[in-house]
Design a protein around this motif. Structure first.
Motif, PDB file in Angstrom:
ATOM      1  N   VAL A  40       0.849  -1.229  -0.008  1.00 52.72           N
ATOM      2  CA  VAL A  40       0.021   0.145   0.071  1.00 52.72           C
ATOM      3  C   VAL A  40       0.792   1.168   0.038  1.00 52.72           C
ATOM      4  N   HIS A  41       1.043   1.779  -0.745  1.00 53.58           N
ATOM      5  CA  HIS A  41       1.565   3.317  -1.218  1.00 53.58           C
ATOM      6  C   HIS A  41       0.854   4.488  -1.623  1.00 53.58           C
ATOM      7  N   LEU A  42       0.309   5.310  -0.495  1.00 57.37           N
ATOM      8  CA  LEU A  42      -0.732   6.315  -0.861  1.00 57.37           C
ATOM      9  C   LEU A  42       0.171   7.492  -0.815  1.00 57.37           C
ATOM     10  N   LEU A  43      -0.474   8.654  -1.458  1.00 51.94           N
ATOM     11  CA  LEU A  43       0.039   9.981  -1.113  1.00 51.94           C
ATOM     12  C   LEU A  43      -1.157  10.668  -0.604  1.00 51.94           C
ATOM     13  N   ILE A  44      -0.698  11.447   0.445  1.00 48.94           N
ATOM     14  CA  ILE A  44      -1.836  12.171   0.995  1.00 48.94           C
ATOM     15  C   ILE A  44      -1.318  13.716   0.905  1.00 48.94           C
ATOM     16  N   VAL A  45      -2.169  14.568   0.309  1.00 51.11           N
ATOM     17  CA  VAL A  45      -1.784  15.794  -0.171  1.00 51.11           C
ATOM     18  C   VAL A  45      -2.943  17.096   0.222  1.00 51.11           C
ATOM     19  N   PRO A  46      -2.233  18.100   1.086  1.00 49.47           N
ATOM     20  CA  PRO A  46      -3.095  19.317   1.125  1.00 49.47           C
ATOM     21  C   PRO A  46      -3.544  19.775  -0.107  1.00 49.47           C
ATOM     22  N   LYS A  47      -4.727  20.358  -0.507  1.00 49.50           N
ATOM     23  CA  LYS A  47      -5.085  20.721  -1.641  1.00 49.50           C
ATOM     24  C   LYS A  47      -4.437  22.096  -1.788  1.00 49.50           C
ATOM     25  N   THR A  48      -4.106  22.853  -0.838  1.00 44.22           N
ATOM     26  CA  THR A  48      -3.190  24.179  -1.082  1.00 44.22           C
ATOM     27  C   THR A  48      -1.876  23.995  -1.309  1.00 44.22           C
ATOM     28  N   GLU A  49      -1.428  24.660  -2.401  1.00 46.21           N
ATOM     29  CA  GLU A  49      -0.036  24.435  -2.649  1.00 46.21           C
ATOM     30  C   GLU A  49       0.676  25.433  -2.020  1.00 46.21           C
ATOM     31  N   GLN A  50       0.444  26.296  -0.892  1.00 51.93           N
ATOM     32  CA  GLN A  50       1.017  27.222  -0.268  1.00 51.93           C
ATOM     33  C   GLN A  50       2.284  26.837   0.604  1.00 51.93           C
ATOM     34  N   TYR A  51       2.358  25.703   0.836  1.00 48.39           N
ATOM     35  CA  TYR A  51       3.528  24.833   1.644  1.00 48.39           C
ATOM     36  C   TYR A  51       4.345  23.879   0.870  1.00 48.39           C
ATOM     37  N   ARG A  52       5.621  24.422   0.729  1.00 51.76           N
ATOM     38  CA  ARG A  52       6.398  23.359   0.004  1.00 51.76           C
ATOM     39  C   ARG A  52       6.720  22.053   0.501  1.00 51.76           C
ATOM     40  N   ASP A  53       6.739  21.940   2.086  1.00 54.99           N
ATOM     41  CA  ASP A  53       7.113  20.813   2.722  1.00 54.99           C
ATOM     42  C   ASP A  53       6.436  20.859   4.001  1.00 54.99           C
ATOM     43  N   VAL A  54       6.871  19.558   4.873  1.00 49.40           N
ATOM     44  CA  VAL A  54       6.022  19.675   6.327  1.00 49.40           C
ATOM     45  C   VAL A  54       6.590  20.776   7.215  1.00 49.40           C
ATOM     46  N   VAL A  55       7.537  21.204   7.002  1.00 47.30           N
ATOM     47  CA  VAL A  55       8.145  22.005   7.980  1.00 47.30           C
ATOM     48  C   VAL A  55       7.366  23.530   7.942  1.00 47.30           C
ATOM     49  N   GLU A  56       7.161  23.798   6.785  1.00 39.89           N
ATOM     50  CA  GLU A  56       6.257  24.972   6.322  1.00 39.89           C
ATOM     51  C   GLU A  56       4.815  24.882   6.488  1.00 39.89           C
ATOM     52  N   LEU A  57       4.415  23.530   6.377  1.00 38.64           N
ATOM     53  CA  LEU A  57       3.038  23.302   6.867  1.00 38.64           C
ATOM     54  C   LEU A  57       2.820  23.427   8.365  1.00 38.64           C
ATOM     55  N   ALA A  59       4.459  25.064  10.789  1.00 33.98           N
ATOM     56  CA  ALA A  59       4.449  26.344  10.934  1.00 33.98           C
ATOM     57  C   ALA A  59       3.369  27.205  10.559  1.00 33.98           C
ATOM     58  N   GLY A  60       2.641  26.826   9.387  1.00 32.29           N
ATOM     59  CA  GLY A  60       1.867  27.706   8.880  1.00 32.29           C
ATOM     60  C   GLY A  60       0.384  27.337   9.072  1.00 32.29           C
ATOM     61  N   ASP A  61       0.236  25.906   9.407  1.00 30.59           N
ATOM     62  CA  ASP A  61      -1.226  25.472   9.582  1.00 30.59           C
ATOM     63  C   ASP A  61      -1.011  24.195  10.346  1.00 30.59           C
ATOM     64  N   PRO A  62      -0.841  24.225  11.586  1.00 29.77           N
ATOM     65  CA  PRO A  62      -0.833  22.914  12.264  1.00 29.77           C
ATOM     66  C   PRO A  62      -2.157  21.978  12.255  1.00 29.77           C
ATOM     67  N   GLY A  63      -3.220  22.787  12.546  1.00 32.83           N
ATOM     68  CA  GLY A  63      -4.172  22.121  12.223  1.00 32.83           C
ATOM     69  C   GLY A  63      -4.403  21.064  11.162  1.00 32.83           C
ATOM     70  N   LEU A  64      -4.192  21.545   9.848  1.00 32.74           N
ATOM     71  CA  LEU A  64      -3.935  20.887   8.663  1.00 32.74           C
ATOM     72  C   LEU A  64      -2.980  19.780   8.749  1.00 32.74           C
ATOM     73  N   LEU A  65      -1.947  20.002   9.520  1.00 28.00           N
ATOM     74  CA  LEU A  65      -1.005  18.642   9.334  1.00 28.00           C
ATOM     75  C   LEU A  65      -1.731  17.586  10.223  1.00 28.00           C
ATOM     76  N   ALA A  66      -2.442  18.053  11.457  1.00 25.93           N
ATOM     77  CA  ALA A  66      -3.045  17.286  12.259  1.00 25.93           C
ATOM     78  C   ALA A  66      -4.073  16.574  11.665  1.00 25.93           C
ATOM     79  N   GLU A  67      -4.738  17.210  10.725  1.00 26.92           N
ATOM     80  CA  GLU A  67      -5.942  16.455  10.023  1.00 26.92           C
ATOM     81  C   GLU A  67      -5.434  15.402   9.083  1.00 26.92           C
ATOM     82  N   LEU A  68      -4.182  15.833   8.357  1.00 31.58           N
ATOM     83  CA  LEU A  68      -3.626  15.059   7.610  1.00 31.58           C
ATOM     84  C   LEU A  68      -3.053  13.645   8.189  1.00 31.58           C
TER      85      LEU A  68
END
Ligand code: 5GP
Length: 123
Positions: A40-57, A59-68
């Motif tokens: 099983v190899h899935l990719l899970i992707v925030p729809k916004t392309e505002q964040y280049r990587d998980v460090v930016e995500l 810092a910018g939207d920890p709630g979205l990271l938790a949802e991911l």
């Protein structure tokens, strides 16, 4: 944003490129990796392309990271036995090729089988 600047994942989100989508919500999409490296190899992707990587995500939207992360668990329950490896390649030197934040969900799909710990990284 100009066509050439959009990520491959934004084009999948827009429906311009086909993908085997397994989850679609207001803020996240998940689909099968085109070159799977586990049963099983899935990719899970925030729809916004505002964040280049998980460090930016983070810092910018920890709630979205938790949802991911919560959604990754739900998908691992649905597609495997609930155990999973969550990988965020961060930077070219770590193998990141798409600079639109995403996580790899890797899992074994047969109950009783496992991912090998020794295959977490290879140079
Ligand atoms: P990264 O190397 O940036 O962490 O992960 C990018 C991932 O996207 C790779 O595992 C690659 O196989 C996957 N990928 C690249 N292009 C496509 C595509 O067009 N469709 C799908 N489903 N996966 C893709």
């Amino acid at each position: 944003m100009a066509e050439t600047e959009r990520s491959i994942f934004s084009r999948i989100i827009a429906g311009e490129i086909p993908a085997d989508v397994v989850y679609d919500s207001e803020r996240l999409i998940a689909f099968r990796d085109i070159a799977p490296q586990a049963p099983v190899h899935l990719l899970i992707v925030p729809k916004t392309e505002q964040y280049r990587d998980v460090v930016e995500l983070a810092a910018g939207d920890p709630g979205l990271l938790a949802e991911l992360v919560a959604t990754a668990k739900k998908l691992a329950d649905e597609h495997s036995d609930g155990d999973f490896r969550l990988i965020f390649n961060t930077g070219e030197g770590a193998g990141q090729t798409v600079f639109h934040v995403h996580a790899h969900i890797l899992s074994a799909n047969d109950r009783g089988s496992t991912l090998e710990e020794g295959r977490l990284a290879q140079l």
